[in-house]
Design an enzyme around this catalytic site. Structure first.
Site, PDB file in Angstrom:
ATOM      1  N   HIS A  67      33.601  37.092  46.902  1.00 43.35           N
ATOM      2  CA  HIS A  67      34.903  37.728  46.470  1.00 43.35           C
ATOM      3  C   HIS A  67      34.747  39.094  46.276  1.00 43.35           C
ATOM      4  O   HIS A  67      34.780  39.744  44.997  1.00 43.35           O
ATOM      5  CB  HIS A  67      35.225  37.072  45.085  1.00 43.35           C
ATOM      6  CG  HIS A  67      36.660  37.376  44.454  1.00 43.35           C
ATOM      7  ND1 HIS A  67      36.997  38.511  44.408  1.00 43.35           N
ATOM      8  CD2 HIS A  67      37.367  36.559  44.145  1.00 43.35           C
ATOM      9  CE1 HIS A  67      38.399  38.629  44.235  1.00 43.35           C
ATOM     10  NE2 HIS A  67      38.535  37.398  43.729  1.00 43.35           N
ATOM     11  N   GLU A  82      37.028  38.840  51.526  1.00 46.93           N
ATOM     12  CA  GLU A  82      36.415  37.834  50.953  1.00 46.93           C
ATOM     13  C   GLU A  82      36.072  36.593  52.171  1.00 46.93           C
ATOM     14  O   GLU A  82      37.217  36.000  52.440  1.00 46.93           O
ATOM     15  CB  GLU A  82      37.055  36.987  49.865  1.00 46.93           C
ATOM     16  CG  GLU A  82      37.588  38.167  48.727  1.00 46.93           C
ATOM     17  CD  GLU A  82      38.579  37.569  47.655  1.00 46.93           C
ATOM     18  OE1 GLU A  82      38.512  36.382  47.525  1.00 46.93           O
ATOM     19  OE2 GLU A  82      39.628  38.240  47.434  1.00 46.93           O
TER      20      GLU A  82
HETATM   21  O1  LIG Z   1      41.383  37.298  38.358  1.00 49.65           O
HETATM   22  P1  LIG Z   1      40.555  36.350  39.295  1.00 49.65           P
HETATM   23  O2  LIG Z   1      40.371  35.040  39.069  1.00 49.65           O
HETATM   24  O3  LIG Z   1      39.129  37.062  39.660  1.00 49.65           O
HETATM   25  O4  LIG Z   1      41.133  36.337  40.808  1.00 49.65           O
HETATM   26  C1  LIG Z   1      41.636  37.329  41.455  1.00 49.65           C
HETATM   27  C2  LIG Z   1      42.306  37.249  42.832  1.00 49.65           C
HETATM   28  O5  LIG Z   1      41.383  36.640  43.720  1.00 49.65           O
HETATM   29  C3  LIG Z   1      41.814  36.531  45.083  1.00 49.65           C
HETATM   30  O6  LIG Z   1      40.636  36.013  45.741  1.00 49.65           O
HETATM   31  C4  LIG Z   1      42.810  35.501  45.075  1.00 49.65           C
HETATM   32  O7  LIG Z   1      43.440  35.598  46.637  1.00 49.65           O
HETATM   33  C5  LIG Z   1      43.945  36.173  44.270  1.00 49.65           C
HETATM   34  O8  LIG Z   1      45.186  34.976  44.338  1.00 49.65           O
HETATM   35  C6  LIG Z   1      43.466  36.341  42.715  1.00 49.65           C
HETATM   36  O9  LIG Z   1      44.557  36.641  42.134  1.00 49.65           O
END
Ligand SMILES: O=P(O)(O)OC[C@H]1O[C@@H](O)[C@H](O)[C@@H](O)[C@@H]1O
Length: 281
Positions: free
Chosen positions: A158, A258
């Site tokens: 991510h 990602e």
């Molecule tokens: O706030 P988090 O749980 O780290 O997620 C953030 C974002 O992560 C992204 O990978 C998703 O595609 C989004 O939908 C999501 O809002």
């Protein structure tokens, strides 16, 4: 200077790598690379000044590991989950090995099934994260089935990328076809180049191997294997305002790209393994 030193950020153990080719910081909570900056070049990763380091909240920035599921759905018979993006980014990893030479520093972090993970996901596994820090940064995430039954997983690197201004940033290499998660996963066809002007959550389903980020401060490149999708995400102003760990204008200085196992969960038989790999340069 060529050192690998264990320090901390607000009690969370963090490894500081200072090498002639690059500097990097890696949190053992989450097994998360927080920063990576090649010598004489720009910082590649974004880490929020309001990121929370408290041993339970996922750290906003760097490269959180989404595993063994991406989003809010676990693969398998009991899909609903309270833990978005799995538990790996909220687990304490062990440093298994570190070494360095003139070209690079290498770390191996490991997470194995434990009482907590088994309570969330009843499978035996070993996750190995090999991190190579040199002129580029390479992450190799090996998922191993150490149990007696098959299981399936999804996941992602991510990665939060730093930009001096998201409005002057452009991405190429994502591919054209994407699912628009802001619009209930509607299939769309882009023109091959992505620029940001509003909240965006796209899953590119036929990504190219290399992705190029053209930023005001320079170029960042991403090469990945072992994935089937590339997710691009920006919360923009309104999304940032709703998140406690983002300042009002953080959305201008970061976005996520990602490499993800998203469309087709990977099924591992006992003893089998899968490698998700990403190089950032
Ligand atoms: O706030 P988090 O749980 O780290 O997620 C953030 C974002 O992560 C992204 O990978 C998703 O595609 C989004 O939908 C999501 O809002």
């Amino acid at each position: 200077m060529n050192t690998i030193r264990l320090g901390s950020i607000q009690d969370v153990p963090v490894i500081h790598v200072r090498h002639p080719k690059a500097t990097a910081d890696i949190s053992l909570f989450g097994g998360q690379v927080l920063r990576f900056q090649p010598a004489n070049s720009h910082q590649r990763l974004w880490l929020g000044e309001k990121a929370i380091f408290n041993h339970s909240t996922a750290i906003r920035g760097g490269i959180p590991l989404c595993w063994p599921w991406f989003g809010n759905h676990k693969p398998g018979p009991d899909p609903l989950s309270q833990t978005a993006h799995g538990f790996a980014r909220q687990s304490l990893w062990n440093l298994d090995h570190s070494e360095s030479n003139e070209q690079e520093a290498r770390l191996r972090l490991v997470l194995r099934a434990n009482e907590h993970t088994l309570s969330l996901w009843p499978h035996h596994f070993e996750l190995q994260l090999d991190i190579t820090i040199g002129e580029s940064l390479t992450l190799r995430l090996t998922s191993k089935n150490t149990g007696a039954k098959p299981w399936s997983f999804t996941g992602a690197f991510h990665s939060y990328f730093a930009t001096d201004d998201i409005r002057q940033s452009e991405l190429r290499g994502l591919g054209r076809l994407y699912l628009d998660s802001v619009d209930n996963g509607t299939p769309c066809n882009g023109n091959g180049t992505l620029a940001f002007a509003k909240a965006l959550d796209h899953v590119y389903t036929a990504p190219e191997t290399n992705c190029v980020l053209s930023l005001p401060q320079g170029t960042t490149q991403i090469a990945a294997t072992g994935h089937d999708s590339l997710v691009a995400w920006s919360p923009w102003r309104e999304g940032a305002a709703a998140m406690a760990d983002l300042t009002d204008d953080d959305y201008l200085r970061m976005f996520c790209v990602e490499p993800a196992v998203f469309q087709q969960p990977v099924c591992l038989q006992p003893g089998e393994e899968h490698v998700l790999k990403m190089t950032i340069s």
